[in-house]
Design a protein around this motif. Structure first.
Motif, PDB file in Angstrom:
ATOM      1  N   THR A  15       0.798  -1.228   0.000  1.00 50.92           N
ATOM      2  CA  THR A  15       0.000   0.000   0.000  1.00 50.92           C
ATOM      3  C   THR A  15       0.832   1.280   0.000  1.00 50.92           C
ATOM      4  OG1 THR A  15      -0.171  -0.140   2.413  1.00 50.92           O
ATOM      5  CG2 THR A  15      -1.967  -1.112   1.117  1.00 50.92           C
ATOM      6  N   ALA A  16       2.093   1.210   0.379  1.00 55.21           N
ATOM      7  CA  ALA A  16       2.929   2.417   0.456  1.00 55.21           C
ATOM      8  C   ALA A  16       4.030   2.365  -0.602  1.00 55.21           C
ATOM      9  CB  ALA A  16       3.551   2.539   1.842  1.00 55.21           C
ATOM     10  N   VAL A 150      14.469  -4.732   3.743  1.00 56.93           N
ATOM     11  CA  VAL A 150      13.016  -4.582   3.867  1.00 56.93           C
ATOM     12  C   VAL A 150      12.607  -4.592   5.331  1.00 56.93           C
ATOM     13  CG1 VAL A 150      10.794  -5.676   3.367  1.00 56.93           C
ATOM     14  CG2 VAL A 150      12.599  -5.691   1.643  1.00 56.93           C
ATOM     15  N   HIS A 151      11.785  -3.605   5.689  1.00 55.08           N
ATOM     16  CA  HIS A 151      11.255  -3.552   7.054  1.00 55.08           C
ATOM     17  C   HIS A 151       9.725  -3.528   7.045  1.00 55.08           C
ATOM     18  CE1 HIS A 151      15.373  -2.974   8.237  1.00 55.08           C
ATOM     19  NE2 HIS A 151      15.456  -1.949   7.428  1.00 55.08           N
ATOM     20  N   ASP A 152       9.152  -3.470   5.874  1.00 60.72           N
ATOM     21  CA  ASP A 152       7.703  -3.410   5.709  1.00 60.72           C
ATOM     22  C   ASP A 152       7.171  -4.823   5.483  1.00 60.72           C
ATOM     23  OD1 ASP A 152       5.103  -3.127   4.783  1.00 60.72           O
ATOM     24  OD2 ASP A 152       5.559  -1.438   3.472  1.00 60.72           O
ATOM     25  N   GLN A 153       6.286  -5.292   6.363  1.00 59.27           N
ATOM     26  CA  GLN A 153       5.753  -6.662   6.267  1.00 59.27           C
ATOM     27  C   GLN A 153       5.020  -6.916   4.958  1.00 59.27           C
ATOM     28  OE1 GLN A 153       7.818  -8.136   8.584  1.00 59.27           O
ATOM     29  NE2 GLN A 153       6.166  -9.588   8.449  1.00 59.27           N
ATOM     30  N   GLU A 154       4.376  -5.883   4.398  1.00 56.82           N
ATOM     31  CA  GLU A 154       3.675  -6.059   3.123  1.00 56.82           C
ATOM     32  C   GLU A 154       4.629  -6.475   2.005  1.00 56.82           C
ATOM     33  OE1 GLU A 154       0.002  -2.872   3.373  1.00 56.82           O
ATOM     34  OE2 GLU A 154       1.923  -2.199   2.553  1.00 56.82           O
ATOM     35  N   VAL A 155       5.860  -6.024   2.081  1.00 58.62           N
ATOM     36  CA  VAL A 155       6.883  -6.377   1.095  1.00 58.62           C
ATOM     37  C   VAL A 155       7.618  -7.633   1.537  1.00 58.62           C
ATOM     38  CG1 VAL A 155       8.934  -5.571  -0.140  1.00 58.62           C
ATOM     39  CG2 VAL A 155       7.138  -3.940   0.485  1.00 58.62           C
TER      40      VAL A 155
END
Length: 185
Positions: A15-16, A150-155
């Motif tokens: 989403t980001a 990567v620190h974003d769970q979506e990725v």
């Protein structure tokens, strides 16, 4: 002939936007150890394979790599689709943007375009399977490097899935190589 299900092998819902991350992940689309080279490698090698069982493994994994290519393209697309011009300029994405806007184009993280020289098909099944096992390990290493960024769970979640499949492919090629070598005696 394949039956294509119009869904990803693993869901991607980012989403980001994050152009910097997209620039790293694009390497698994068209970089030296990416999914495009893997799919072309395995689908090319299968024709010279003297054993149907091993050719089937090459076909199965080669087509799965196409699904992974689709996932990586989706990740990059979702990371770049809503970028503002300010984000493009600030992130260092401007050079890519000039040539491709936010289209998906096969290149390494360093900007080097994909070429057929990034994969091999020798016609010798032992050599090819050994190369394939190494290719899967190099792809796993690239995914490990991406996961460090990567620190974003979506990725992170789809990248973890792709990394896990590299391990399975390595194991399947090892099994195929053992099967093939056993026929040589």
């Amino acid at each position: 002939m394949w039956n294509y299900e119009k869904r990803l092998e693993f869901p991607v819902n980012i989403t980001a936007p994050n152009a910097a991350l997209a620039q790293a992940i694009i390497s698994q689309y068209g970089g030296p150890d990416g999914e495009m080279g893997a799919s072309m490698r395995y689908l090319s090698q299968r024709y010279a394979c003297p054993y149907r069982e091993v050719a089937a493994v090459l076909t199965d994994i080669g087509t799965e790599e196409l699904a992974h290519l689709e996932m990586v393209a989706t990740i990059v697309h979702q990371l770049t689709k809503d970028l503002s011009m300010e984000e493009i300029e600030k992130s260092g994405f401007a050079n890519y943007y000039v040539d491709h806007t936010v289209g998906i184009w096969p290149q390494a993280a360093g900007g080097v375009p994909f070429t057929a020289t990034q994969f091999q098909s020798t016609g010798d099944i032992i050599t090819d399977l050994t190369e394939d096992m190494a290719a899967e390990q190099k792809a796993r290493t690239t995914y490990d490097n991406i996961l460090r960024l990567v620190h974003d769970q979506e990725v992170c979640e789809p990248i973890k899935f792709l990394r896990a499949r590299e391990i399975v492919h390595f194991q399947r090629f090892g099994e195929a190589k053992r099967e093939d070598c056993s026929k040589c005696n």
